[in-house]
Design an enzyme around this catalytic site. Sequence first.
Site, PDB file in Angstrom:
ATOM      1  N   GLY A 235       2.757   4.926   6.296  1.00  0.00           N
ATOM      2  CA  GLY A 235       3.769   5.437   5.381  1.00  0.00           C
ATOM      3  C   GLY A 235       5.007   5.818   6.145  1.00  0.00           C
ATOM      4  O   GLY A 235       5.114   6.925   6.656  1.00  0.00           O
TER       5      GLY A 235
ATOM      6  N   ARG B 196      -5.616  -0.718   4.754  1.00  0.00           N
ATOM      7  CA  ARG B 196      -4.958  -1.682   3.884  1.00  0.00           C
ATOM      8  C   ARG B 196      -5.828  -2.904   3.573  1.00  0.00           C
ATOM      9  O   ARG B 196      -5.482  -3.690   2.684  1.00  0.00           O
ATOM     10  CB  ARG B 196      -3.622  -2.117   4.469  1.00  0.00           C
ATOM     11  CG  ARG B 196      -3.675  -3.021   5.676  1.00  0.00           C
ATOM     12  CD  ARG B 196      -2.273  -3.229   6.215  1.00  0.00           C
ATOM     13  NE  ARG B 196      -2.211  -4.296   7.200  1.00  0.00           N
ATOM     14  CZ  ARG B 196      -1.149  -4.536   7.966  1.00  0.00           C
ATOM     15  NH1 ARG B 196      -0.089  -3.768   7.851  1.00  0.00           N
ATOM     16  NH2 ARG B 196      -1.150  -5.534   8.826  1.00  0.00           N
TER      17      ARG B 196
ATOM     18  N   ILE C  35       0.837  -1.197   0.000  1.00  0.00           N
ATOM     19  CA  ILE C  35       0.000   0.000   0.000  1.00  0.00           C
ATOM     20  C   ILE C  35       0.873   1.249   0.000  1.00  0.00           C
ATOM     21  O   ILE C  35       0.417   2.329  -0.373  1.00  0.00           O
ATOM     22  CB  ILE C  35      -0.966   0.042   1.199  1.00  0.00           C
ATOM     23  CG1 ILE C  35      -0.212   0.160   2.528  1.00  0.00           C
ATOM     24  CG2 ILE C  35      -1.879  -1.169   1.197  1.00  0.00           C
ATOM     25  CD1 ILE C  35      -1.107   0.477   3.711  1.00  0.00           C
ATOM     26  N   ASP C  36       2.139   1.107   0.408  1.00  0.00           N
ATOM     27  CA  ASP C  36       3.040   2.264   0.490  1.00  0.00           C
ATOM     28  C   ASP C  36       3.492   2.762  -0.879  1.00  0.00           C
ATOM     29  O   ASP C  36       3.978   3.888  -0.998  1.00  0.00           O
ATOM     30  CB  ASP C  36       4.275   1.912   1.324  1.00  0.00           C
ATOM     31  CG  ASP C  36       3.938   1.637   2.773  1.00  0.00           C
ATOM     32  OD1 ASP C  36       2.983   2.244   3.280  1.00  0.00           O
ATOM     33  OD2 ASP C  36       4.621   0.801   3.390  1.00  0.00           O
TER      34      ASP C  36
END
Length: 395
Positions: free
Chosen positions: A178, A286, A130-131
């Site tokens: 993040g 996520r 997801i980053d």
Amino acid sequence: MRVLYAQSGGVTSVINASAYGVLDEARKAGMEVFVGIHGVTGILKEHLLKINDMDIEGLKYTPAGAFGSCRRKMKTQEDISKLFDVIEKYKIEYFFYNGGNDSMDTAWRIAQEAKTRGFPLKVIGVPKTIDNDLPYTDHCPGYGSAAKYIAISIMEASLDLRSMYVDSTRVFVMEIMGRHAGWLVAAAGLGWLNGIGADIILFPEVYFNKEKFLERVDEIIRKKGYCSIAVSEGIRYPDGFFVSDMGYTDSFGNRQLGGVGFTIAGMIRSELSLKTHVAIPDYLQRSGRHIASKTDIEEAEMVGRTAVRLALSGVTGVMITIERKSNNPYTVEYGTVELNKVADQTKYLPEEFHDDFEITENFVEYAKPLIEGELFPQFRNGLPKYTIFREVEEQ
């Protein structure tokens, strides 16, 4: 021919779409297909599941790691040797590891060991995060859906704030995942495409300046009465220290982050005397499959299928990449990059995608195609119907 697939690292809402792509493509090729339960941790325990006769159609609609994930890094030769004992015992010829930065390092180590041993094992890395911080690929499966979730969440929370600010909460703060790269927190600005989003975004690529930040909050409050803020968990001071962390490290040696939303809210309450509310989506961002991006789902499946097709053609030691060819219409092609180039590397949010507190039109142009479309799961009893393999819980 025998295939081994496993999932690793933090999961996403579409990692199982990649699993479906790998497993379905391998079955169609007439392979015996095994899955390592909980990644390399399960493989080392010989916790493998043969899925040839199992119904896997629901994987395309199920979030998180249906076969279990892990955060184990293959640090020692003993671990590598033990892993190859299992691979040789089960006569595995193809290994697909579905993960992010650290997972690509593991895949690279396995590919190198196979080469050293002269063992005919094809190793392909299937990207997910997801980053969105894996280099050499335009974007990663998992990012588009998480970005969509963040954009929608900050829109809805900002509408709530807008409704109540007159004599209630004046500032809303959302803490977003993040560690080093601001791709995900940047998505909080996409809501402005439809009229409302984060007023301030705190990126990990921009050193945090408390005075400048509070001045911007005060300016926005004076202008419209309320302020919506998205903050990355990984923001740092100019000296390099995180604004907030949990005080310990994970198994990969990464500092465990968390609580920066409350830290920021405390500054606002203390310095500006404004009522503030904090939300931390955490796992929700996520694994929010109910509102996942159709683009993301379809690409996640295709990186899995591409991995199998390339491995069957003799390719090994690479990660699948997504190469953007056009924004309008949005088109991509699938390529490869050597695993050692990706392992433990980070792709940061480019300067042209952000300024101090906002995203730019360049980022909007980049991200908009990635959040397009919906492919909803089936619903039963008013809730999503997800695929759950009970074998994953057996130890």
